[in-house]
Design an enzyme around this catalytic site. Sequence first.
Site: not given
Length: 267
Positions: A37, A58, A89, A170
């Site tokens: 990733d 992504k 991750g 995020m």
Amino acid sequence: MSAPGLVSLVGAGPGDPDLLTRRAAQRLAEADLVLYDALVSPATLALATRAQRFYVGKRCKNHAMAQETIHRLMVRAARRGCRVVRLKGGDPFVFGRGAEEALALQAAGVPFEVVPGVSSALAAPALAGIPVTHRGVAAAFTVVSGHDAATWQPIVDALRPGSSTLVVLMGLGSRAAIAAALQARGWAASTPCAVLLGASTPEAATWTGTLDRLGEAPIPEGAADAPGTLVVGEVVAVGDRLSGRTPSEEPAAVTAAGAARRHSWQR
Ligand SMILES: C[S@@+](CC[C@H](N)C(=O)[O-])C[C@H]1O[C@@H](n2cnc3c(N)ncnc32)[C@H](O)[C@@H]1O
């Protein structure tokens, strides 16, 4: 290949390969194929010395490969007898679609295992000296994704002010909205907060300040792409003490070097 294949869903931790588990390092060393990733560091990938490596990550809206294609690749390789590492991750089961992939492997009858990793939800605060719980200060911590207000808003609305440390993954882009929602819920404007960028990487930077300033916390030049974790709660002040960051009532004065005071970036 004669031995039956195996897919290992491996957590890569926050970036520094020193924070991998021994099992993760072993699976990487033995792997035939690594599907990795976006936030996996080159130094971690380098441990897969004999494997073919493919980026399938992504970030934001950039998807290198559809989720179903990733499932198909893993299933096909394992059926050919390959040792596959699906490298993610942090921890594979924390906002990483790890369980979706495990369910797809199970449905296909492919042997798989989960190798837990050190989640950035814990590692980023800890590396900045911030304990997510601390006796008499915070008896719980809540981890949310800041990606979509529809998911974080009900959780933030349910949190009694100060009842839990709030960790947001995020959430860099929604820090102003989250700070506003918390204050509307009754959290004090003076609640200590942190923005932790690129924890455990050479680009690591820490900003600490107060909730009323969180929305304005500027991202240092060159760090626009760095992953970031937010922490809200009194434990951030404990981290300031432990790390020698000196609180200040002054508004943010951001320098690359990061003066030693609240409302500033530190490296
Ligand atoms: C898709 S989520 C995956 C989380 C991952 N599974 C985990 O357990 O850490 C990615 C988010 O994790 C956080 N993150 C990952 N690596 C980080 C790092 N080195 N420093 C700070 N935050 C990080 C950021 O919030 C980033 O947007």
